[in-house]
Write a protein that holds these residues in place. Structure first.
Motif, PDB file in Angstrom:
ATOM      1  N   PHE A  66      -8.962 -24.748   5.199  1.00 14.62           N
ATOM      2  CA  PHE A  66      -8.301 -24.393   6.454  1.00 14.62           C
ATOM      3  C   PHE A  66      -9.027 -24.997   7.653  1.00 14.62           C
ATOM      4  O   PHE A  66      -8.389 -25.568   8.556  1.00 14.62           O
ATOM      5  CB  PHE A  66      -8.217 -22.870   6.601  1.00 14.62           C
ATOM      6  CG  PHE A  66      -7.592 -22.433   7.896  1.00 14.62           C
ATOM      7  CD1 PHE A  66      -6.213 -22.335   8.022  1.00 14.62           C
ATOM      8  CD2 PHE A  66      -8.384 -22.153   9.009  1.00 14.62           C
ATOM      9  CE1 PHE A  66      -5.635 -21.958   9.230  1.00 14.62           C
ATOM     10  CE2 PHE A  66      -7.812 -21.770  10.214  1.00 14.62           C
ATOM     11  CZ  PHE A  66      -6.436 -21.678  10.322  1.00 14.62           C
ATOM     12  N   GLU A  67     -10.339 -24.878   7.695  1.00 15.10           N
ATOM     13  CA  GLU A  67     -11.090 -25.277   8.877  1.00 15.10           C
ATOM     14  C   GLU A  67     -11.255 -26.789   8.993  1.00 15.10           C
ATOM     15  O   GLU A  67     -11.149 -27.340  10.096  1.00 15.10           O
ATOM     16  CB  GLU A  67     -12.463 -24.605   8.867  1.00 15.10           C
ATOM     17  CG  GLU A  67     -12.395 -23.093   9.034  1.00 15.10           C
ATOM     18  CD  GLU A  67     -13.763 -22.430   8.987  1.00 15.10           C
ATOM     19  OE1 GLU A  67     -14.745 -23.130   8.630  1.00 15.10           O
ATOM     20  OE2 GLU A  67     -13.856 -21.229   9.302  1.00 15.10           O
ATOM     21  N   GLN A  68     -11.523 -27.464   7.869  1.00 17.66           N
ATOM     22  CA  GLN A  68     -11.822 -28.899   7.938  1.00 17.66           C
ATOM     23  C   GLN A  68     -10.621 -29.771   7.610  1.00 17.66           C
ATOM     24  O   GLN A  68     -10.335 -30.725   8.332  1.00 17.66           O
ATOM     25  CB  GLN A  68     -12.976 -29.234   6.982  1.00 17.66           C
ATOM     26  CG  GLN A  68     -14.290 -28.554   7.338  1.00 17.66           C
ATOM     27  CD  GLN A  68     -15.417 -28.986   6.419  1.00 17.66           C
ATOM     28  OE1 GLN A  68     -15.328 -30.011   5.726  1.00 17.66           O
ATOM     29  NE2 GLN A  68     -16.478 -28.211   6.383  1.00 17.66           N
ATOM     30  N   ARG A  69      -9.932 -29.473   6.528  1.00 15.65           N
ATOM     31  CA  ARG A  69      -8.860 -30.363   6.053  1.00 15.65           C
ATOM     32  C   ARG A  69      -7.537 -30.092   6.747  1.00 15.65           C
ATOM     33  O   ARG A  69      -6.708 -30.986   6.852  1.00 15.65           O
ATOM     34  CB  ARG A  69      -8.673 -30.209   4.539  1.00 15.65           C
ATOM     35  CG  ARG A  69      -9.942 -30.129   3.736  1.00 15.65           C
ATOM     36  CD  ARG A  69     -10.891 -31.284   4.000  1.00 15.65           C
ATOM     37  NE  ARG A  69     -12.111 -31.142   3.197  1.00 15.65           N
ATOM     38  CZ  ARG A  69     -13.182 -31.896   3.334  1.00 15.65           C
ATOM     39  NH1 ARG A  69     -13.212 -32.852   4.253  1.00 15.65           N
ATOM     40  NH2 ARG A  69     -14.243 -31.700   2.570  1.00 15.65           N
ATOM     41  N   LEU A  70      -7.357 -28.840   7.207  1.00 12.30           N
ATOM     42  CA  LEU A  70      -6.080 -28.470   7.802  1.00 12.30           C
ATOM     43  C   LEU A  70      -6.170 -28.444   9.324  1.00 12.30           C
ATOM     44  O   LEU A  70      -5.694 -29.360   9.994  1.00 12.30           O
ATOM     45  CB  LEU A  70      -5.640 -27.113   7.253  1.00 12.30           C
ATOM     46  CG  LEU A  70      -4.242 -26.617   7.602  1.00 12.30           C
ATOM     47  CD1 LEU A  70      -3.192 -27.625   7.160  1.00 12.30           C
ATOM     48  CD2 LEU A  70      -3.985 -25.275   6.957  1.00 12.30           C
ATOM     49  N   SER A  71      -6.803 -27.423   9.900  1.00  9.91           N
ATOM     50  CA  SER A  71      -6.843 -27.325  11.359  1.00  9.91           C
ATOM     51  C   SER A  71      -7.680 -28.446  11.979  1.00  9.91           C
ATOM     52  O   SER A  71      -7.342 -28.956  13.055  1.00  9.91           O
ATOM     53  CB  SER A  71      -7.390 -25.954  11.785  1.00  9.91           C
ATOM     54  OG  SER A  71      -8.695 -25.735  11.282  1.00  9.91           O
ATOM     55  N   GLY A  72      -8.758 -28.856  11.306  1.00  9.36           N
ATOM     56  CA  GLY A  72      -9.573 -29.948  11.837  1.00  9.36           C
ATOM     57  C   GLY A  72      -8.796 -31.240  11.957  1.00  9.36           C
ATOM     58  O   GLY A  72      -8.849 -31.924  12.986  1.00  9.36           O
ATOM     59  N   MET A  73      -8.038 -31.580  10.912  1.00  9.95           N
ATOM     60  CA  MET A  73      -7.254 -32.809  10.960  1.00  9.95           C
ATOM     61  C   MET A  73      -6.039 -32.666  11.868  1.00  9.95           C
ATOM     62  O   MET A  73      -5.610 -33.644  12.499  1.00  9.95           O
ATOM     63  CB  MET A  73      -6.827 -33.216   9.549  1.00  9.95           C
ATOM     64  CG  MET A  73      -7.936 -33.858   8.720  1.00  9.95           C
ATOM     65  SD  MET A  73      -8.663 -35.327   9.507  1.00  9.95           S
ATOM     66  CE  MET A  73      -7.235 -36.392   9.628  1.00  9.95           C
ATOM     67  N   MET A  74      -5.471 -31.477  11.956  1.00  6.21           N
ATOM     68  CA  MET A  74      -4.345 -31.280  12.884  1.00  6.21           C
ATOM     69  C   MET A  74      -4.800 -31.469  14.329  1.00  6.21           C
ATOM     70  O   MET A  74      -4.034 -31.955  15.169  1.00  6.21           O
ATOM     71  CB  MET A  74      -3.731 -29.898  12.684  1.00  6.21           C
ATOM     72  CG  MET A  74      -2.940 -29.753  11.388  1.00  6.21           C
ATOM     73  SD  MET A  74      -2.185 -28.120  11.167  1.00  6.21           S
ATOM     74  CE  MET A  74      -0.898 -28.173  12.420  1.00  6.21           C
ATOM     75  N   LEU A  75      -6.037 -31.085  14.623  1.00  8.35           N
ATOM     76  CA  LEU A  75      -6.599 -31.343  15.952  1.00  8.35           C
ATOM     77  C   LEU A  75      -6.703 -32.844  16.191  1.00  8.35           C
ATOM     78  O   LEU A  75      -6.288 -33.352  17.253  1.00  8.35           O
ATOM     79  CB  LEU A  75      -7.972 -30.690  16.074  1.00  8.35           C
ATOM     80  CG  LEU A  75      -8.753 -31.010  17.353  1.00  8.35           C
ATOM     81  CD1 LEU A  75      -8.073 -30.399  18.583  1.00  8.35           C
ATOM     82  CD2 LEU A  75     -10.196 -30.507  17.243  1.00  8.35           C
ATOM     83  N   HIS A  76      -7.251 -33.586  15.211  1.00  6.00           N
ATOM     84  CA  HIS A  76      -7.387 -35.033  15.363  1.00  6.00           C
ATOM     85  C   HIS A  76      -6.030 -35.725  15.489  1.00  6.00           C
ATOM     86  O   HIS A  76      -5.895 -36.714  16.231  1.00  6.00           O
ATOM     87  CB  HIS A  76      -8.141 -35.620  14.169  1.00  6.00           C
ATOM     88  CG  HIS A  76      -9.567 -35.155  14.058  1.00  6.00           C
ATOM     89  ND1 HIS A  76     -10.366 -34.944  15.158  1.00  6.00           N
ATOM     90  CD2 HIS A  76     -10.328 -34.861  12.973  1.00  6.00           C
ATOM     91  CE1 HIS A  76     -11.566 -34.548  14.759  1.00  6.00           C
ATOM     92  NE2 HIS A  76     -11.569 -34.493  13.439  1.00  6.00           N
ATOM     93  N   LEU A  77      -5.033 -35.199  14.801  1.00  8.84           N
ATOM     94  CA  LEU A  77      -3.684 -35.776  14.874  1.00  8.84           C
ATOM     95  C   LEU A  77      -2.962 -35.416  16.164  1.00  8.84           C
ATOM     96  O   LEU A  77      -1.874 -35.931  16.430  1.00  8.84           O
ATOM     97  CB  LEU A  77      -2.852 -35.310  13.678  1.00  8.84           C
ATOM     98  CG  LEU A  77      -3.223 -35.912  12.318  1.00  8.84           C
ATOM     99  CD1 LEU A  77      -2.664 -35.060  11.188  1.00  8.84           C
ATOM    100  CD2 LEU A  77      -2.715 -37.347  12.203  1.00  8.84           C
TER     101      LEU A  77
END
Length: 404
Positions: A354-365
């Motif tokens: 959740f923190e790195q692969r999901l929300s972290g990448m959604m922030l970068h996107l």
């Protein structure tokens, strides 16, 4: 097709099983009465929500895997696989091989409402277990139907109007578990458009520099640091000995965001590692000369496909974050709500995903903003770009990308 349409095509045997499930009182020999009784029962909000509320967690996961899938139909084998994937860390209980559970296998007949029926002792069919039993239950609820005619006869469908009701019911349940902020956070990060600009920036750096490669085809640390310094978001190099696989071809050598940019360029055929140094292809030369940011929807599409192997239900998780965070919501409460639907991947547990692969990448996107709130700590909110990208895409069910 909606539930009423699918009921009209169903045979009277399936209608009888559905009517029995909902305790409908009607003439079991009249197809019209059966359909009307089922529609009345399913149409009652308290009945529908009670059925959803009685579902096991693995059944909710299974249904969730279908809710945001743009396709209309699914094979029996695919449904069985999805049921099995919904049992996180649990042993498989379906002893039958998939091919023995073919679409032509008959279901045990149920007693029709209002009719009398007797069976000889010992003639009852053995109860089904495992994934096939779950699919049978969903058919008895009227949530799954076989195709009604032609070559799609043995493909399964979920009524379109029930999909909407499922989403609305789950959304209400999830929102009841969330904590929303009464005011804006004191500070937040917003990376809208940065990733697209950095795709162009990386191509320009490769074009302007001679970048030697190791025997494994990776850049040396010095080149990686030079690229990171030119990108819009600074990242730390991966720690020595840290396990990194499953989220892209070069995830093991480069930081998360930079690895995603690199893999995106590689997948599009813009860079080549065939020689002693990293270079642009002819297509990469043309793309670099344009010096324009990459479109967010293209980056989003690639991310869904690249991470699909590690996070099979990534699409539905993204949609839930979109629906549940129209305003600032506590990241902790959102994580706790969605974690039961996130399957661990090797050493990545649900929290890490959740923190790195999901929300972290959604922030970068650029899909979400992440802020720091005095009372709630970390908070999340969808960006206008994120809502537009997710709402505007009608992605086909594409194969996951595995870059070797």
């Amino acid at each position: 097709m909606n539930l009423a349409d699918m009921l009209s095509y169903a045979d009277i045997g399936q209608l009888s099983r559905i009517a029995t499930t909902y305790s409908c009182e009607c003439n079991g020999h009249s197809k019209n009465e059966l359909i009307q009784s089922i529609l009345q029962a399913v149409g009652r909000k308290e009945v529908f929500e009670a059925q959803v509320g009685s579902m096991k967690l693995e059944e909710l996961r299974f249904m969730n895997s279908l809710l945001f899938d743009p396709r209309d139909s699914f094979s029996l084998e695919e449904l069985i696989a999805r049921v099995q994937q919904s049992k996180f860390g649990e042993p498989q209980t379906d002893a039958e091989p998939v091919k023995a559970q073919g679409a032509h296998a008959k279901e045990p007949k149920a007693k029709r409402p209002g009719s009398k029926r007797t069976k000889a002792a010992g003639s009852e069919a053995a109860p089904e277990t495992g994934p096939r039993a779950t699919i049978t239950r969903f058919k008895q609820y009227g949530w799954l139907f076989n195709g009604f005619s032609g070559p799609n006869r043995y493909l399964f469908q979920v009524p379109a109007d029930l999909k909407i009701r499922f989403r609305e019911t789950l959304e209400r349940r999830f929102m009841g578990q969330l904590t929303y902020a009464a005011d804006d956070p004191q500070a937040y990060r917003d990376e809208q458009q940065l990733l697209g600009c950095d795709v162009s920036e990386m191509l320009t750096f490769i074009y302007q520099n001679d970048i030697p490669l190791t025997a494994e085809g990776a850049m040396y640390k010095r080149s990686v640091l030079q690229i990171i310094d030119r990108l819009g978001v600074k990242e730390m190099l991966p720690a020595r000995g840290e396990w990194r696989f499953g989220y892209g071809r070069r995830m093991k050598e480069y930081p998360n965001r930079m690895a995603f940019i690199y893999d995106y360029c590689y997948f599009n055929g813009w860079i080549t590692e065939t020689g002693p140094s990293l270079a642009l292809t002819s297509e990469g030369m043309q793309r670099q000369a344009q010096r324009r940011p990459e479109q967010p929807d293209k980056l989003y599409r690639f991310w869904l496909r690249l991470y699909k192997n590690a996070v099979p239900n990534l699409r539905s998780l993204v949609h839930w974050i979109d629906k549940l965070s129209p305003r600032w919501v506590s990241a902790e409460s959102l994580k706790n709500t969605l974690s039961p639907f996130i399957k661990p991947y090797y050493y990545d547990n649900a929290e890490t995903i959740f923190e790195q692969r999901l929300s972290g990448m959604m922030l970068h996107l650029g899909l979400i903003r992440i802020g720091e709130h005095n009372e709630l700590g970390r908070v999340i909110r969808m960006t206008p770009l994120g809502r537009a990208v997710i709402a505007g895409l009608n992605l086909e069910d594409e194969e996951a990308i595995v870059l070797e």
